[in-house]
Design a protein around this motif. Structure first.
Motif, PDB file in Angstrom:
ATOM      1  N   GLN A 197       7.641  -5.598 -12.495  1.00 57.02           N
ATOM      2  CA  GLN A 197       8.803  -5.534 -13.390  1.00 57.02           C
ATOM      3  C   GLN A 197       8.595  -4.452 -14.455  1.00 57.02           C
ATOM      4  O   GLN A 197       9.499  -3.686 -14.781  1.00 57.02           O
ATOM      5  CB  GLN A 197       9.012  -6.901 -14.050  1.00 57.02           C
ATOM      6  CG  GLN A 197      10.286  -6.972 -14.887  1.00 57.02           C
ATOM      7  CD  GLN A 197      10.349  -8.258 -15.716  1.00 57.02           C
ATOM      8  OE1 GLN A 197       9.512  -9.156 -15.559  1.00 57.02           O
ATOM      9  NE2 GLN A 197      11.346  -8.350 -16.582  1.00 57.02           N
ATOM     10  N   TRP A 198       7.371  -4.433 -14.965  1.00 53.42           N
ATOM     11  CA  TRP A 198       7.049  -3.425 -15.993  1.00 53.42           C
ATOM     12  C   TRP A 198       7.154  -2.011 -15.424  1.00 53.42           C
ATOM     13  O   TRP A 198       7.732  -1.110 -16.037  1.00 53.42           O
ATOM     14  CB  TRP A 198       5.636  -3.698 -16.521  1.00 53.42           C
ATOM     15  CG  TRP A 198       5.121  -2.647 -17.449  1.00 53.42           C
ATOM     16  CD1 TRP A 198       5.615  -2.316 -18.679  1.00 53.42           C
ATOM     17  CD2 TRP A 198       4.015  -1.770 -17.225  1.00 53.42           C
ATOM     18  NE1 TRP A 198       4.887  -1.314 -19.241  1.00 53.42           N
ATOM     19  CE2 TRP A 198       3.883  -0.954 -18.366  1.00 53.42           C
ATOM     20  CE3 TRP A 198       3.109  -1.623 -16.171  1.00 53.42           C
ATOM     21  CZ2 TRP A 198       2.893   0.016 -18.491  1.00 53.42           C
ATOM     22  CZ3 TRP A 198       2.113  -0.654 -16.303  1.00 53.42           C
ATOM     23  CH2 TRP A 198       2.013   0.150 -17.440  1.00 53.42           C
ATOM     24  N   LEU A 199       6.616  -1.822 -14.224  1.00 57.76           N
ATOM     25  CA  LEU A 199       6.672  -0.490 -13.600  1.00 57.76           C
ATOM     26  C   LEU A 199       8.118  -0.082 -13.302  1.00 57.76           C
ATOM     27  O   LEU A 199       8.483   1.090 -13.420  1.00 57.76           O
ATOM     28  CB  LEU A 199       5.848  -0.483 -12.307  1.00 57.76           C
ATOM     29  CG  LEU A 199       4.324  -0.519 -12.495  1.00 57.76           C
ATOM     30  CD1 LEU A 199       3.626  -0.703 -11.153  1.00 57.76           C
ATOM     31  CD2 LEU A 199       3.827   0.737 -13.189  1.00 57.76           C
ATOM     32  N   GLY A 250       4.774  -9.475 -12.707  1.00 57.18           N
ATOM     33  CA  GLY A 250       4.994  -8.958 -14.060  1.00 57.18           C
ATOM     34  C   GLY A 250       4.770  -7.454 -14.126  1.00 57.18           C
ATOM     35  O   GLY A 250       5.535  -6.725 -14.778  1.00 57.18           O
ATOM     36  N   GLU A 251       3.742  -7.004 -13.424  1.00 54.62           N
ATOM     37  CA  GLU A 251       3.446  -5.566 -13.421  1.00 54.62           C
ATOM     38  C   GLU A 251       4.543  -4.797 -12.693  1.00 54.62           C
ATOM     39  O   GLU A 251       4.948  -3.714 -13.110  1.00 54.62           O
ATOM     40  CB  GLU A 251       2.090  -5.315 -12.758  1.00 54.62           C
ATOM     41  CG  GLU A 251       1.656  -3.858 -12.888  1.00 54.62           C
ATOM     42  CD  GLU A 251       0.294  -3.595 -12.275  1.00 54.62           C
ATOM     43  OE1 GLU A 251      -0.323  -4.548 -11.773  1.00 54.62           O
ATOM     44  OE2 GLU A 251      -0.133  -2.427 -12.292  1.00 54.62           O
ATOM     45  N   GLN A 291      13.052   4.132 -17.404  1.00 56.57           N
ATOM     46  CA  GLN A 291      12.978   4.886 -18.656  1.00 56.57           C
ATOM     47  C   GLN A 291      12.591   6.344 -18.416  1.00 56.57           C
ATOM     48  O   GLN A 291      13.038   7.230 -19.134  1.00 56.57           O
ATOM     49  CB  GLN A 291      11.990   4.207 -19.610  1.00 56.57           C
ATOM     50  CG  GLN A 291      12.565   2.887 -20.135  1.00 56.57           C
ATOM     51  CD  GLN A 291      11.608   2.150 -21.054  1.00 56.57           C
ATOM     52  OE1 GLN A 291      10.410   2.109 -20.794  1.00 56.57           O
ATOM     53  NE2 GLN A 291      12.144   1.561 -22.108  1.00 56.57           N
ATOM     54  N   LEU A 292      11.762   6.557 -17.405  1.00 55.96           N
ATOM     55  CA  LEU A 292      11.411   7.949 -17.085  1.00 55.96           C
ATOM     56  C   LEU A 292      12.629   8.713 -16.571  1.00 55.96           C
ATOM     57  O   LEU A 292      12.790   9.905 -16.845  1.00 55.96           O
ATOM     58  CB  LEU A 292      10.285   7.986 -16.048  1.00 55.96           C
ATOM     59  CG  LEU A 292       8.900   7.631 -16.570  1.00 55.96           C
ATOM     60  CD1 LEU A 292       7.897   7.580 -15.420  1.00 55.96           C
ATOM     61  CD2 LEU A 292       8.434   8.634 -17.614  1.00 55.96           C
ATOM     62  N   PRO A 349       9.219  -0.295  -7.440  1.00 50.72           N
ATOM     63  CA  PRO A 349       7.918  -0.751  -6.950  1.00 50.72           C
ATOM     64  C   PRO A 349       8.029  -2.027  -6.139  1.00 50.72           C
ATOM     65  O   PRO A 349       7.174  -2.321  -5.328  1.00 50.72           O
ATOM     66  CB  PRO A 349       7.125  -0.980  -8.241  1.00 50.72           C
ATOM     67  CG  PRO A 349       7.801  -0.138  -9.265  1.00 50.72           C
ATOM     68  CD  PRO A 349       9.248  -0.144  -8.890  1.00 50.72           C
ATOM     69  N   ARG A 355      10.634  -0.932 -15.041  1.00 49.34           N
ATOM     70  CA  ARG A 355      11.190  -0.542 -16.342  1.00 49.34           C
ATOM     71  C   ARG A 355      10.713   0.870 -16.701  1.00 49.34           C
ATOM     72  O   ARG A 355      11.493   1.675 -17.213  1.00 49.34           O
ATOM     73  CB  ARG A 355      10.722  -1.552 -17.410  1.00 49.34           C
ATOM     74  CG  ARG A 355      11.228  -1.256 -18.796  1.00 49.34           C
ATOM     75  CD  ARG A 355      12.668  -1.711 -18.960  1.00 49.34           C
ATOM     76  NE  ARG A 355      13.149  -1.407 -20.297  1.00 49.34           N
ATOM     77  CZ  ARG A 355      14.273  -0.764 -20.565  1.00 49.34           C
ATOM     78  NH1 ARG A 355      15.055  -0.370 -19.580  1.00 49.34           N
ATOM     79  NH2 ARG A 355      14.654  -0.537 -21.802  1.00 49.34           N
ATOM     80  N   ILE A 356       9.442   1.139 -16.428  1.00 52.07           N
ATOM     81  CA  ILE A 356       8.890   2.483 -16.660  1.00 52.07           C
ATOM     82  C   ILE A 356       9.706   3.513 -15.887  1.00 52.07           C
ATOM     83  O   ILE A 356      10.100   4.554 -16.419  1.00 52.07           O
ATOM     84  CB  ILE A 356       7.414   2.552 -16.185  1.00 52.07           C
ATOM     85  CG1 ILE A 356       6.515   1.663 -17.038  1.00 52.07           C
ATOM     86  CG2 ILE A 356       6.910   4.004 -16.150  1.00 52.07           C
ATOM     87  CD1 ILE A 356       6.005   2.271 -18.295  1.00 52.07           C
ATOM     88  N   ARG A 357       9.958   3.200 -14.609  1.00 52.50           N
ATOM     89  CA  ARG A 357      10.720   4.129 -13.768  1.00 52.50           C
ATOM     90  C   ARG A 357      12.091   4.409 -14.348  1.00 52.50           C
ATOM     91  O   ARG A 357      12.523   5.561 -14.452  1.00 52.50           O
ATOM     92  CB  ARG A 357      10.852   3.565 -12.346  1.00 52.50           C
ATOM     93  CG  ARG A 357      11.580   4.480 -11.382  1.00 52.50           C
ATOM     94  CD  ARG A 357      11.800   3.826 -10.044  1.00 52.50           C
ATOM     95  NE  ARG A 357      12.595   2.611 -10.133  1.00 52.50           N
ATOM     96  CZ  ARG A 357      13.920   2.591 -10.304  1.00 52.50           C
ATOM     97  NH1 ARG A 357      14.583   3.738 -10.415  1.00 52.50           N
ATOM     98  NH2 ARG A 357      14.576   1.451 -10.383  1.00 52.50           N
ATOM     99  N   ALA A 414       0.328  -5.328  -6.838  1.00 53.39           N
ATOM    100  CA  ALA A 414       0.640  -5.523  -8.258  1.00 53.39           C
ATOM    101  C   ALA A 414       1.248  -6.897  -8.427  1.00 53.39           C
ATOM    102  O   ALA A 414       1.905  -7.432  -7.524  1.00 53.39           O
ATOM    103  CB  ALA A 414       1.607  -4.440  -8.718  1.00 53.39           C
TER     104      ALA A 414
END
Lengths: 193, 181
Positions: free
Chosen positions: B21-23, B18-19, B29-30, B5, B25-27, B15
């Protein structure tokens, strides 16, 4: 050979060219289909159906988008067909997405979530999203498509895609927060939030 | 093609860091969450459908061509054309022969020609063949005008200048029973 040349070869009946396309894009197609369908066997079906469709409609490819986006669009149609066959109501899911009254979990620190969430949680929460939101977030995060590209693929306005991604992120955050036991009403959650 | 992102492609929703970075991480993990994909098995399914489609097309082609070789249609056309040409030659009028005079065997002689010839009544024996009759008439330049009648009398015409001689020749033949004017 670039993707467009390979599609042109497919249009002339070269099945080796189709195999090259399959090698390049089938995994992304599978991940996308799996995200929509939530079932490996169905995702495998959707990918096989989609590449057969690629073979049949290669001559109609108009070069208006990247080959990857075109293939993902075909995968999407096949996946939605399977969803309809399973009785899923994508239209209702869209309505849910637009009218949901989800409470924002608040200023949960993203860093904290990123550190504690597990891939199992993320996967489960992602699958809990309505299909259009899940699809938009997947294309945005994993395929790196722009809003316009996603909108073209889904056949909706750009703003709709932006709204879907916005709702998807909120719901995902809430779901992960709950999965980590950090519900907004709980004292523990309050301490973190 | 997996962009983070923080490395946007085209227009992307805004975004916070912080968001983002979170997204990201989501990517990640997916991507981990994605179960293995059996590339080869999936390709075999696609290839099997293509093979089935090709086989179907071949069967359709065979059906439409009646399992005949490629030259069949060409040969049939040629035979049709030849038949038509033969029919044209045999049955249809022949303009290129329009100038050819056609004189029926039994045609009436013209008045002038008839005036220059003498008619004789000839009776041939019952055993005389047509070939013998022709052989008898040809040397004397005789033409059959009519006959044979119910009594077997042939009317012939010979040149007036040689009528007597013709009469003698005919009477001398064994197949001739009588000659009269």
């Amino acid at each position: 050979m670039d993707d467009h040349a390979i599609v042109a070869a497919c249009a002339k009946g070269d099945s080796h060219a189709l195999r090259s396309l399959h090698e390049r894009h089938a995994r992304a197609a599978y991940t996308f289909a799996l995200r929509l369908l939530g079932n490996p066997a169905d995702a495998d079906d959707a990918v096989a159906e989609a590449f057969y469709e690629v073979w049949r409609s290669a001559s109609k490819f108009a070069n208006r988008s990247s080959v990857r986006t075109w293939i993902l669009g075909i995968v999407r149609h096949k996946a939605l067909d399977l969803l309809r066959a399973r009785g899923a109501r994508a239209e209702e899911a869209i309505e849910d997405a637009l009218t949901d009254t989800l409470v924002d979990p608040g200023p949960t620190p993203f860093e904290w979530l990123a550190e504690h969430q597990t891939w199992e949680m993320v996967d489960r929460c992602m699958q809990a999203l309505p299909v259009p939101q899940r699809e938009s977030l997947h294309l945005f995060l994993l395929e790196g498509l722009s809003l316009q590209q996603i909108a073209q693929l889904q056949g909706v306005p750009d703003n709709t895609v932006a709204t879907r991604i916005h709702h998807a992120k909120r719901k995902l955050k809430l779901c992960l927060t709950e999965a980590l036991g950090l519900k907004k009403a709980s004292p523990k959650a309050d301490s973190v939030l | 093609m997996t962009n983070t992102p923080s490395q946007p492609t085209g227009e992307r929703p805004s975004a916070s860091p912080g968001e983002i970075q979170w997204l990201d991480r989501i990517r990640q993990q997916l991507e981990v969450a994605a179960p293995p994909f059996d590339h080869e098995r999936n390709w075999q399914r696609v290839a099997a459908r293509i093979d089935a489609e090709r086989e179907w097309d071949r069967a359709q082609n065979r059906r439409s061509q009646g399992r005949r070789p490629w030259w069949w249609a060409l040969m049939a056309y040629g035979m049709g054309a030849a038949t038509a040409a033969i029919l044209m030659t045999v049955v249809a009028p022949e303009p290129w022969r329009a100038d050819t005079a056609v004189v029926p065997l039994g045609a009436e002689e013209s008045t002038a020609k008839a005036a220059a010839r003498v008619r004789l009544q000839v009776v041939f024996s019952d055993q005389a063949t047509l070939a013998q009759v022709r052989a008898a008439l040809s040397p004397i330049d005789a033409e059959i005008v009519a006959g044979p009648g119910r009594l077997g009398v042939w009317t012939i015409a010979v040149p007036a200048s040689s009528a007597d001689e013709a009469e003698k020749v005919l009477r001398a033949l064994p197949i001739v029973e009588s000659v009269s004017r």
